[in-house]
Scaffold this motif. Structure first.
Motif, PDB file in Angstrom:
ATOM      1  N   PRO A  30       0.824  -1.214   0.000  1.00 38.11           N
ATOM      2  CA  PRO A  30       0.000   0.000   0.000  1.00 38.11           C
ATOM      3  C   PRO A  30       0.861   1.268   0.000  1.00 38.11           C
ATOM      4  O   PRO A  30       0.504   2.263  -0.606  1.00 38.11           O
ATOM      5  CB  PRO A  30      -0.806  -0.106   1.297  1.00 38.11           C
ATOM      6  N   ASN A  31       2.014   1.209   0.683  1.00 35.38           N
ATOM      7  CA  ASN A  31       2.867   2.408   0.753  1.00 35.38           C
ATOM      8  C   ASN A  31       4.031   2.350  -0.247  1.00 35.38           C
ATOM      9  O   ASN A  31       4.944   3.156  -0.192  1.00 35.38           O
ATOM     10  CB  ASN A  31       3.426   2.581   2.177  1.00 35.38           C
ATOM     11  N   GLY A  32       3.991   1.385  -1.153  1.00 27.33           N
ATOM     12  CA  GLY A  32       5.098   1.246  -2.106  1.00 27.33           C
ATOM     13  C   GLY A  32       4.636   1.556  -3.524  1.00 27.33           C
ATOM     14  O   GLY A  32       3.438   1.659  -3.793  1.00 27.33           O
ATOM     15  N   THR A  33       5.574   1.704  -4.435  1.00 26.19           N
ATOM     16  CA  THR A  33       5.207   2.055  -5.809  1.00 26.19           C
ATOM     17  C   THR A  33       5.440   0.884  -6.766  1.00 26.19           C
ATOM     18  O   THR A  33       4.699   0.695  -7.714  1.00 26.19           O
ATOM     19  CB  THR A  33       6.042   3.263  -6.295  1.00 26.19           C
ATOM     20  N   GLU A  34       6.478   0.060  -6.480  1.00 20.77           N
ATOM     21  CA  GLU A  34       6.833  -0.985  -7.458  1.00 20.77           C
ATOM     22  C   GLU A  34       5.920  -2.212  -7.370  1.00 20.77           C
ATOM     23  O   GLU A  34       5.341  -2.501  -6.319  1.00 20.77           O
ATOM     24  CB  GLU A  34       8.297  -1.400  -7.280  1.00 20.77           C
ATOM     25  N   HIS A  35       5.789  -2.899  -8.525  1.00 23.37           N
ATOM     26  CA  HIS A  35       5.042  -4.148  -8.574  1.00 23.37           C
ATOM     27  C   HIS A  35       6.001  -5.284  -8.262  1.00 23.37           C
ATOM     28  O   HIS A  35       7.059  -5.394  -8.883  1.00 23.37           O
ATOM     29  CB  HIS A  35       4.438  -4.343  -9.963  1.00 23.37           C
TER      30      HIS A  35
ATOM     31  N   GLU B 244      17.747 -12.567  -5.972  1.00 19.74           N
ATOM     32  CA  GLU B 244      18.489 -11.443  -5.393  1.00 19.74           C
ATOM     33  C   GLU B 244      17.645 -10.719  -4.355  1.00 19.74           C
ATOM     34  O   GLU B 244      16.414 -10.809  -4.378  1.00 19.74           O
ATOM     35  CB  GLU B 244      18.842 -10.451  -6.508  1.00 19.74           C
ATOM     36  N   SER B 245      18.342  -9.984  -3.516  1.00 22.58           N
ATOM     37  CA  SER B 245      17.649  -9.220  -2.472  1.00 22.58           C
ATOM     38  C   SER B 245      16.622  -8.265  -3.105  1.00 22.58           C
ATOM     39  O   SER B 245      16.926  -7.605  -4.099  1.00 22.58           O
ATOM     40  CB  SER B 245      18.698  -8.436  -1.682  1.00 22.58           C
ATOM     41  N   GLY B 246      15.423  -8.231  -2.537  1.00 17.93           N
ATOM     42  CA  GLY B 246      14.393  -7.314  -3.025  1.00 17.93           C
ATOM     43  C   GLY B 246      13.526  -7.894  -4.132  1.00 17.93           C
ATOM     44  O   GLY B 246      12.645  -7.205  -4.646  1.00 17.93           O
ATOM     45  N   ARG B 247      13.746  -9.158  -4.523  1.00 19.88           N
ATOM     46  CA  ARG B 247      12.951  -9.733  -5.618  1.00 19.88           C
ATOM     47  C   ARG B 247      11.551 -10.165  -5.172  1.00 19.88           C
ATOM     48  O   ARG B 247      10.725 -10.527  -5.988  1.00 19.88           O
ATOM     49  CB  ARG B 247      13.678 -10.951  -6.233  1.00 19.88           C
ATOM     50  N   GLY B 248      11.324 -10.199  -3.852  1.00 20.19           N
ATOM     51  CA  GLY B 248       9.971 -10.503  -3.378  1.00 20.19           C
ATOM     52  C   GLY B 248       9.826 -11.884  -2.750  1.00 20.19           C
ATOM     53  O   GLY B 248       8.707 -12.403  -2.637  1.00 20.19           O
ATOM     54  N   LYS B 249      10.940 -12.477  -2.298  1.00 16.68           N
ATOM     55  CA  LYS B 249      10.870 -13.819  -1.693  1.00 16.68           C
ATOM     56  C   LYS B 249      10.029 -13.795  -0.403  1.00 16.68           C
ATOM     57  O   LYS B 249       9.110 -14.595  -0.232  1.00 16.68           O
ATOM     58  CB  LYS B 249      12.303 -14.337  -1.394  1.00 16.68           C
ATOM     59  N   SER B 250      10.366 -12.820   0.495  1.00 21.42           N
ATOM     60  CA  SER B 250       9.608 -12.745   1.756  1.00 21.42           C
ATOM     61  C   SER B 250       8.156 -12.350   1.482  1.00 21.42           C
ATOM     62  O   SER B 250       7.233 -12.832   2.149  1.00 21.42           O
ATOM     63  CB  SER B 250      10.243 -11.730   2.709  1.00 21.42           C
ATOM     64  N   THR B 251       7.972 -11.486   0.486  1.00 22.31           N
ATOM     65  CA  THR B 251       6.602 -11.071   0.153  1.00 22.31           C
ATOM     66  C   THR B 251       5.789 -12.287  -0.278  1.00 22.31           C
ATOM     67  O   THR B 251       4.636 -12.465   0.145  1.00 22.31           O
ATOM     68  CB  THR B 251       6.637 -10.021  -0.990  1.00 22.31           C
ATOM     69  N   LEU B 252       6.411 -13.166  -1.082  1.00 22.31           N
ATOM     70  CA  LEU B 252       5.707 -14.371  -1.533  1.00 22.31           C
ATOM     71  C   LEU B 252       5.278 -15.220  -0.329  1.00 22.31           C
ATOM     72  O   LEU B 252       4.122 -15.641  -0.232  1.00 22.31           O
ATOM     73  CB  LEU B 252       6.626 -15.188  -2.463  1.00 22.31           C
TER      74      LEU B 252
ATOM     75  N   THR C  85      16.338 -19.238   0.766  1.00 18.67           N
ATOM     76  CA  THR C  85      17.740 -19.297   1.157  1.00 18.67           C
ATOM     77  C   THR C  85      18.593 -18.448   0.224  1.00 18.67           C
ATOM     78  O   THR C  85      18.323 -18.349  -0.964  1.00 18.67           O
ATOM     79  CB  THR C  85      18.245 -20.761   1.231  1.00 18.67           C
ATOM     80  N   HIS C  86      19.612 -17.829   0.823  1.00 18.79           N
ATOM     81  CA  HIS C  86      20.568 -17.051   0.037  1.00 18.79           C
ATOM     82  C   HIS C  86      21.785 -17.887  -0.316  1.00 18.79           C
ATOM     83  O   HIS C  86      22.567 -17.514  -1.168  1.00 18.79           O
ATOM     84  CB  HIS C  86      21.031 -15.809   0.821  1.00 18.79           C
ATOM     85  N   HIS C  87      21.955 -18.983   0.426  1.00 17.60           N
ATOM     86  CA  HIS C  87      23.137 -19.832   0.200  1.00 17.60           C
ATOM     87  C   HIS C  87      22.658 -21.266  -0.018  1.00 17.60           C
ATOM     88  O   HIS C  87      22.593 -22.044   0.932  1.00 17.60           O
ATOM     89  CB  HIS C  87      24.079 -19.776   1.409  1.00 17.60           C
TER      90      HIS C  87
END
Ligand SMILES: Nc1ncnc2c1ncn2[C@@H]1O[C@H](COP(=O)(O)OP(=O)(O)OP(=O)(O)O)[C@@H](O)[C@H]1O
Length: 533
Positions: A335-340, A360-368, A516-518
């Motif tokens: 709601p407070n962000g601009t990117e899809h 990569e960081s910020g790709r939306g893993k946690s959001t998923l 996971t990142h590793h």
């Protein structure tokens, strides 16, 4: 008015308080009449009558004082009970609150509701109501007492009463706005204090601890400013009422003087009348002042009610046995962000499958994962479990099947046992088994009080890896059908991480989706798929 919701539950006690008030007030007023009689007796130089009337007055006043004391004890107990009823109502609603709704406020806002706001309801709502109750008794009993001296007083009392009661209505809006400002500034202050202390570790390492004091003082200045403004408004209302009251008391004085002049009452009665009349006007002033104070707490209830009533309307509270999660064209934006985020993502997680989510960081893993657990709901596209669209399912029902362990698991300021069971009935054998699975067995063996060892809030007396494993153990104790792990083993050494991941992979029935990142090759080999975002 909402405070009556709580008062209504205690009708019998209210009747008792009311009856004690009437008894006490009658004694006080008769006491004033005896005082007048004593004065009249001494004017006539009748010493016996003077002593008799004087002593009677003392006894009546003592009864009045005892009844007032008893009343305030009962009232104070009742106020505490009602405070807790409000706290219970808010806490009960929290049990069914949606994740997004809860996080629409900072957690210190809720702290402020349950502390500052309830204190304000107690002092400006319930206390003012009880003062009003005794004011009404004081007004009625005193007016009746005056009427026994002369009916003509009633006319002055009615006109004066109306003027005093309605004077504050001119200030109603400004008072309400000011009290809303006080409540929101108090809650902002709690939020700033909380935030500043929470940031202690970061500020300490940056050698910037002075920032805590600076932020708190700046916010406290705001609290001071709105409270001073609130007092000025309250003071102005009081001044207006007191001026009206002074005018009315002068009218009563003139009227009494006229009655004495006409030989309709004696000097003793004049003395009692003026004292009793000031009781009527004091009662009216308190009634008027406290009624506006009670109106001032209304915005707090409105705020609670609005928050509580806007719950999600999802109907479905049972889920199918099929745990396949099918995602089609999923896109989300905060709601407070601009990117899809997750642009048109499509994927199916099979029931019992084991998956890693990388990117990569910020790709939306946690959001998923937040969407899969039902925490985030305003997505585009479709997410289904067992063929049922998430939007039709009550998010709290999803948590019965899906356990999500985020990157920063919370440790309660309680025993290890509580941190594992979270109030569920779980045998020690089962606890020991899960502690073994999560590689915590040898750590437990070193704890002098075993499962009853106290852990501190945020798990400050634990390592990051221990916190992660405790969170995993308590998640597994819920026998999830789907386990979502966000970097759940990141703080562990590779050997331990591998042992735990293999244990999870061997849980045949359970779907495992881990960010996971590793991604170690030995883990990748054992998974059904690696989903790259
Ligand atoms: N509460 C939020 N409000 C607004 N934007 C957010 C919020 N949480 C995340 N974002 C944004 O959404 C995007 C995806 O964040 P997300 O945490 O899902 O990524 P991630 O792939 O898990 O990153 P990381 O690997 O660093 O944990 C980021 O650009 C982030 O800034």
């Amino acid at each position: 008015m909402p405070i009556y919701r709580y008062l209504r539950n205690h009708r019998i006690l209210l009747v008792i308080i009311f009856a004690i008030s009437i008894g006490g007030q009658v004694c006080e007023n008769i006491g004033y009449i005896y005082q007048g009689n004593a004065l009249q007796s001494i004017i006539k130089l009748d010493l016996n009558a003077f002593i008799r009337f004087g002593l009677t007055e003392v006894v009546l006043m003592l009864i009045y004082f005892v009844s007032s004391g008893a009343n305030s004890i009962v009232q104070s107990g009742l106020k505490q009970v009602m405070d807790n009823e409000i706290r219970n109502d808010i806490s009960a609603k929290m049990e069914s609150i949606s994740f997004e709704k809860f996080h629409s406020n900072n957690s210190s806002v809720y702290t402020s509701w349950l502390t500052n706001d309830i204190n304000q309801i107690n002092s400006s709502g319930f206390s003012a109501f009880f003062t009003n109750m005794s004011s009404v008794v004081m007004i009625v009993v005193s007016a009746a007492t005056l009427a026994t001296v002369s009916y003509t007083y009633l006319v002055t009392l009615i006109i004066g009463g109306l003027l005093i009661y309605f004077a504050p209505f001119f200030f109603k809006k400004i008072q309400q706005r000011s009290s809303e400002r006080v409540a929101s500034t108090n809650s902002e202050f709690t939020s700033v204090v909380n935030d500043s202390f929470e940031g202690f570790n970061s500020l300490y390492s940056l050698n910037a601890l002075h920032i805590i004091g600076q932020r708190i003082i700046a916010s406290a200045q705001n609290v001071k400013k709105v409270n001073v403004r609130n007092s000025i408004i309250g003071g102005s209302v009081n001044l207006a009422i007191n001026l009206v009251s002074l005018f009315c008391q002068l009218a009563i004085l003139g009227q009494t003087g006229w009655l004495v002049y006409q030989h309709q009452v004696n000097v003793g009665a004049l003395f009692s009348s003026i004292t009793v009349a000031s009781g009527v006007f004091n009662g009216l002033i308190m009634l008027s002042y406290n009624s506006s104070t009670i109106r001032g707490v209304l915005p707090i209830f409105t705020k609670f009610d609005q928050f509580i009533s806007n719950q999600s309307g999802h109907e479905l509270t049972t889920l199918p046995s099929d745990n396949t999660v099918k995602i089609e064209n999923l896109t989300y934006h905060y709601p407070n962000g601009t990117e899809h985020i997750l642009n048109q993502f499509t994927y199916t997680f099979q029931s019992g499958g084991k998956y890693a989510v990388i990117g990569e960081s910020g790709r939306g893993k946690s959001t998923l994962l937040n969407i899969l657990t039902g925490r985030l709901t305003g997505y585009e596209g479709s997410v289904m479990i067992g063929g049922i669209e998430y939007r039709t399912i009550d998010p709290l029902t999803l948590t019965k099947k899906i356990v999500y362990l985020d990157q920063d698991p919370y440790i309660f300021d309680d025993t290890l046992r509580f941190n594992l069971t979270i109030g569920r009935e779980i045998s020690d054998e089962m606890l020991m088994e899960v502690l073994k699975e999560t590689q915590l067995e040898s750590w437990l063996a070193g704890l002098s009080e075993g499962l009853n060892t106290k852990l501190t809030q945020h798990g400050d007396n634990l390592s990051g890896g221990q916190r992660q494993r405790i969170a995993l153990a308590r998640g597994l104790l819920g026998h999830p059908a789907i386990l979502l792990l966000d970097e759940g083993t990141s703080a562990l050494n590779p050997v331990m991480a591998n042992a735990i991941e293999q244990m999870l992979i061997h849980r045949k029935e359970m779907t495992l989706i881990m960010i996971t990142h590793h991604l170690r090759p030995e883990l990748a080999e054992t998974l059904d798929d690696v989903v790259a975002l």
